[in-house]
Structures are given as C-alpha cells and as structure tokens.
Design a protein around this motif. Structure first.
Motif, PDB file in Angstrom:
ATOM      1  N   ILE A  74       0.864  -1.188   0.000  1.00  0.00           N
ATOM      2  CA  ILE A  74       0.000   0.000   0.000  1.00  0.00           C
ATOM      3  C   ILE A  74       0.901   1.239   0.000  1.00  0.00           C
ATOM      4  CG2 ILE A  74      -1.710   1.304   1.316  1.00  0.00           C
ATOM      5  CD1 ILE A  74      -2.691  -1.353   2.462  1.00  0.00           C
ATOM      6  N   LYS A  75       0.759   2.053  -1.023  1.00  0.00           N
ATOM      7  CA  LYS A  75       1.580   3.258  -1.134  1.00  0.00           C
ATOM      8  C   LYS A  75       0.881   4.425  -0.424  1.00  0.00           C
ATOM      9  CE  LYS A  75       4.558   1.180  -3.832  1.00  0.00           C
ATOM     10  NZ  LYS A  75       5.908   0.816  -3.346  1.00  0.00           N
ATOM     11  N   ILE A  76       1.623   5.138   0.410  1.00  0.00           N
ATOM     12  CA  ILE A  76       1.087   6.305   1.116  1.00  0.00           C
ATOM     13  C   ILE A  76       1.694   7.552   0.489  1.00  0.00           C
ATOM     14  CG2 ILE A  76       0.878   7.465   3.344  1.00  0.00           C
ATOM     15  CD1 ILE A  76       1.165   4.754   4.685  1.00  0.00           C
TER      16      ILE A  76
ATOM     17  N   VAL B  57      -2.937   8.332  11.797  1.00  0.00           N
ATOM     18  CA  VAL B  57      -2.914   9.771  11.991  1.00  0.00           C
ATOM     19  C   VAL B  57      -1.597  10.309  11.456  1.00  0.00           C
ATOM     20  CG1 VAL B  57      -1.998   9.568  14.358  1.00  0.00           C
ATOM     21  CG2 VAL B  57      -3.145  11.673  13.651  1.00  0.00           C
ATOM     22  N   PHE B  58      -1.687  11.379  10.672  1.00  0.00           N
ATOM     23  CA  PHE B  58      -0.502  12.043  10.142  1.00  0.00           C
ATOM     24  C   PHE B  58      -0.355  13.395  10.823  1.00  0.00           C
ATOM     25  CE2 PHE B  58      -0.676   9.749   5.756  1.00  0.00           C
ATOM     26  CZ  PHE B  58      -0.388   8.550   6.406  1.00  0.00           C
ATOM     27  N   ASP B  59       0.858  13.686  11.240  1.00  0.00           N
ATOM     28  CA  ASP B  59       1.163  14.931  11.942  1.00  0.00           C
ATOM     29  C   ASP B  59       0.271  15.072  13.180  1.00  0.00           C
ATOM     30  OD1 ASP B  59       3.259  15.500  10.264  1.00  0.00           O
ATOM     31  OD2 ASP B  59       2.085  16.738   8.909  1.00  0.00           O
ATOM     32  N   HIS B  60      -0.430  16.168  13.353  1.00  0.00           N
ATOM     33  CA  HIS B  60      -1.156  16.395  14.603  1.00  0.00           C
ATOM     34  C   HIS B  60      -2.451  15.591  14.711  1.00  0.00           C
ATOM     35  CE1 HIS B  60       1.437  19.970  14.429  1.00  0.00           C
ATOM     36  NE2 HIS B  60       1.341  19.983  15.741  1.00  0.00           N
ATOM     37  N   ASP B  61      -3.332  15.740  13.721  1.00  0.00           N
ATOM     38  CA  ASP B  61      -4.674  15.169  13.888  1.00  0.00           C
ATOM     39  C   ASP B  61      -5.364  14.798  12.584  1.00  0.00           C
ATOM     40  OD1 ASP B  61      -5.088  17.679  12.861  1.00  0.00           O
ATOM     41  OD2 ASP B  61      -6.184  18.467  14.583  1.00  0.00           O
ATOM     42  N   THR B  62      -4.600  14.702  11.493  1.00  0.00           N
ATOM     43  CA  THR B  62      -5.203  14.340  10.217  1.00  0.00           C
ATOM     44  C   THR B  62      -5.356  12.821  10.129  1.00  0.00           C
ATOM     45  OG1 THR B  62      -4.104  16.241   9.195  1.00  0.00           O
ATOM     46  CG2 THR B  62      -5.062  14.606   7.718  1.00  0.00           C
ATOM     47  N   LYS B  63      -6.595  12.365  10.035  1.00  0.00           N
ATOM     48  CA  LYS B  63      -6.875  10.921  10.076  1.00  0.00           C
ATOM     49  C   LYS B  63      -7.050  10.346   8.669  1.00  0.00           C
ATOM     50  CE  LYS B  63      -9.351  11.025  14.528  1.00  0.00           C
ATOM     51  NZ  LYS B  63     -10.626  10.694  15.210  1.00  0.00           N
ATOM     52  N   TYR B  64      -6.598   9.085   8.533  1.00  0.00           N
ATOM     53  CA  TYR B  64      -6.759   8.346   7.280  1.00  0.00           C
ATOM     54  C   TYR B  64      -7.326   6.963   7.595  1.00  0.00           C
ATOM     55  CZ  TYR B  64      -4.115  11.918   4.807  1.00  0.00           C
ATOM     56  OH  TYR B  64      -3.713  13.095   4.269  1.00  0.00           O
ATOM     57  N   PHE B  65      -8.335   6.561   6.831  1.00  0.00           N
ATOM     58  CA  PHE B  65      -8.967   5.259   7.054  1.00  0.00           C
ATOM     59  C   PHE B  65      -8.731   4.357   5.843  1.00  0.00           C
ATOM     60  CE2 PHE B  65     -12.051   7.387   4.467  1.00  0.00           C
ATOM     61  CZ  PHE B  65     -12.748   6.389   3.790  1.00  0.00           C
ATOM     62  N   PHE B  66      -8.773   3.058   6.083  1.00  0.00           N
ATOM     63  CA  PHE B  66      -8.575   2.102   4.988  1.00  0.00           C
ATOM     64  C   PHE B  66      -9.885   1.913   4.242  1.00  0.00           C
ATOM     65  CE2 PHE B  66      -8.392  -2.150   3.079  1.00  0.00           C
ATOM     66  CZ  PHE B  66      -7.203  -2.040   2.355  1.00  0.00           C
TER      67      PHE B  66
ATOM     68  N   ILE C 175     -10.765   0.613  -2.725  1.00  0.00           N
ATOM     69  CA  ILE C 175      -9.559   0.981  -3.478  1.00  0.00           C
ATOM     70  C   ILE C 175      -8.314   0.316  -2.897  1.00  0.00           C
ATOM     71  CG2 ILE C 175     -10.542   3.188  -4.194  1.00  0.00           C
ATOM     72  CD1 ILE C 175      -8.822   4.532  -2.041  1.00  0.00           C
ATOM     73  N   LYS C 176      -8.524  -0.427  -1.787  1.00  0.00           N
ATOM     74  CA  LYS C 176      -7.430  -1.111  -1.104  1.00  0.00           C
ATOM     75  C   LYS C 176      -6.292  -0.156  -0.751  1.00  0.00           C
ATOM     76  CE  LYS C 176      -8.362  -5.659  -3.138  1.00  0.00           C
ATOM     77  NZ  LYS C 176      -7.816  -6.800  -3.911  1.00  0.00           N
ATOM     78  N   ASN C 177      -6.699   0.967  -0.174  1.00  0.00           N
ATOM     79  CA  ASN C 177      -5.707   1.966   0.202  1.00  0.00           C
ATOM     80  C   ASN C 177      -6.295   2.869   1.283  1.00  0.00           C
ATOM     81  OD1 ASN C 177      -3.429   3.591   0.282  1.00  0.00           O
ATOM     82  ND2 ASN C 177      -3.257   3.693  -1.955  1.00  0.00           N
ATOM     83  N   TYR C 178      -5.402   3.603   1.924  1.00  0.00           N
ATOM     84  CA  TYR C 178      -5.838   4.582   2.918  1.00  0.00           C
ATOM     85  C   TYR C 178      -6.183   5.900   2.230  1.00  0.00           C
ATOM     86  CZ  TYR C 178      -4.820   2.052   7.241  1.00  0.00           C
ATOM     87  OH  TYR C 178      -4.860   1.168   8.293  1.00  0.00           O
ATOM     88  N   GLU C 179      -7.245   6.537   2.705  1.00  0.00           N
ATOM     89  CA  GLU C 179      -7.598   7.857   2.206  1.00  0.00           C
ATOM     90  C   GLU C 179      -8.030   8.756   3.360  1.00  0.00           C
ATOM     91  OE1 GLU C 179     -10.719   7.818  -0.640  1.00  0.00           O
ATOM     92  OE2 GLU C 179     -12.143   6.773   0.651  1.00  0.00           O
ATOM     93  N   LYS C 180      -7.974  10.042   3.112  1.00  0.00           N
ATOM     94  CA  LYS C 180      -8.239  11.012   4.172  1.00  0.00           C
ATOM     95  C   LYS C 180      -9.673  10.923   4.669  1.00  0.00           C
ATOM     96  CE  LYS C 180      -7.532  15.894   5.264  1.00  0.00           C
ATOM     97  NZ  LYS C 180      -7.073  17.207   4.722  1.00  0.00           N
TER      98      LYS C 180
END
Length: 272
Positions: free
Chosen positions: A225-227, A248-257, A261-266
């Motif tokens: 899985i490419k981020i 979670v990226f940086d402070h509070d930006t969440k990404y769910f699977f 699409i078999k990937n994480y998105e915001k």
C-alpha cells in the motif's frame, strides 16, 4: 428676537459646514499623500543581498476606520523561507507608524492567510505558524494572535496545536542527525487485525524534514500500500474503520482504509 437668533444660527451653520468639508478634504488628501510617500519609500529602499526584499504590498482598511493601512510582505526568494510580515498604519492625523510581526515566523501563505476578526478589545489578527524548512523535523503548529486597537499593535496570545494520542508511531524528530535519505524507518503493527504484523516503512526527506515514499507491506495483498503523503509523524490510532486501525498524520489528520480501493484515504469529518 427668536427669529433673529434662528437666522444667525443658520448663517453660522452655513459658514461652518463648508469649512468642515474643506478640512475633511484636506485631511483625506494628506492621508493619500502619506500613503503614496510610504509606498515610494518601500519601493526605493536599498537592501543588501542577505536581507529579505519587498515582494508584495496591499493598501487596505483592515479595521474599517476610514484610514487605510499598507500590508507588507518581504521574501528571500524561492521557497526556502516563509515571508516576513510588516504593516504601515497611520495616526489620526495620518502620520505613518511601522510594525513588524516578529512572532509570525512561519506564516507561509503571507497576509492571504491572516484572519481579521473584530472584538470588543479591537481587531484581532490571527495566523498559523507552520514550522518547516531544511532538515527541520520539529512538529509544531501554533496560532499567534495580535491585537490592533486603532492606535497600536500588540502581541495577544499564542496557542500550540495539540496532537491526537497514538498507540504506536514514528517521527522524523526521533531520527538521528546522520540519517541518510536512502535509509528506511520501519514500524511493525497489526493494523488489519489478522494476527499478523504489517510493516510500515518510510524514507527521510531532508529538504523538509519529513517522511517520504511511505508504504505498508501487507502479507495478504499482492502489492504494498503506497502512502502518498509526507508527514513528520505517522501514528496508529486505537480507533478502527472497516476492521483496520485508523492512521494519523502529523497532529490530527486521520486516514482510514478503504477496501474498495485497497488503500488509505483522508477521513472527512463526520463521515463515520
């Protein structure tokens, strides 16, 4: 006698009003001249090559008091550094005063991202400092507020943005100074709850002190899985979606699977 006083009053009023109008016209003309003079001084100033040069000016009445201010941005060129913000404002008699916003050190969008809000105390100027730069791995965003009461600017407050707690994470600030770009940082965790650890790997991007080329190796998937994001912090939350832990990226930006699409998105707020 009343009629005489009434007639005299009208005469004085007719005499005063033109004088008042003329005084206002002279005042407005002097204000316009003061603005032009300050703009000319800005464009004709001589600086050495190491000093930030004038990159943008805007004349605008920020607090609707019928006196315009000059918003100033200075730059060192390129994208090495955020602009330096200054303002020229004017007294009630239109004499110029200059103020440098020394605590707006990392306001990358310049005056365009400064928020102006009227309060009982005066005009509140608010902007986010995002600390970035070459090999700068410190994760910090803070909101700095200044107050303008129509006569002077003063520092008001500083609020540091909080982070969401993660159960496991990697940070560029934890890397050693001699970390090479090619060297990978690894994080092992069972993020899809199949009793097998997935491996999250990232390279280091020294230009911005951030991770780059991150990917997740999942044993049950043919491809990693490419981020396509560049965080300073990548964490795993206890919270789950579709059976996978939310990142979670940086402070509070969440990404769910997203299994489609078999990937994480915001994650969009209130979407779950």
């Amino acid at each position: 006698m009343f009629n005489s006083f009434f007639t005299l009053g009208i005469g004085i009023s007719l005499l005063i009003n033109p004088l008042r109008v003329k005084s206002e016209e002279l005042s407005n003309r002097f204000c316009e001249q003061s603005i032009r003079k300050e703009l000319n001084k800005l464009t004709s100033e001589k600086l050495n090559s190491r000093e930030p040069f004038l990159s943008k000016t805007e004349v605008i009445d920020i607090n609707n008091d019928q006196k315009k201010e000059i918003l100033i941005e200075r730059s060192l060129g390129g994208n090495c550094c955020s602009p330096k913000l200054e303002i020229v404002y004017f007294t009630s008699k239109c004499y110029p005063r200059k103020y440098e916003f020394s605590k707006y050190e990392w306001v990358w969008g310049g005056w365009e991202v400064v928020d102006f809000k009227k309060t009982n105390e005066g005009l509140l100027l608010s902007a986010n400092n995002r600390i970035e730069g070459f090999d700068n791995r410190k994760l910090e965003v803070n909101t700095v507020n200044y107050l303008f009461d129509g006569k002077s600017f003063n520092f008001h407050s500083k609020i540091i943005k909080k982070e969401i707690d993660a159960i496991s994470e990697i940070r560029t600030s934890d890397l050693r100074i001699d970390t090479a770009i090619e060297k990978q940082t690894l994080l092992g965790y069972d993020i899809n709850n199949d009793q097998k650890k997935e491996i999250i790997s990232c390279n280091y991007w020294d230009r911005w002190g951030r991770f780059t080329n991150c990917s997740i190796k999942v044993q049950d998937l043919d491809e990693d899985i490419k981020i396509n994001f560049n965080p300073k912090r990548l964490g795993i939350l206890k919270e789950k979606s579709n059976g996978w832990n939310i990142l979670v990226f940086d402070h509070d930006t969440k990404y769910f699977f997203n299994p489609k699409i078999k990937n994480y998105e915001k994650m969009i707020l209130n979407s779950f």
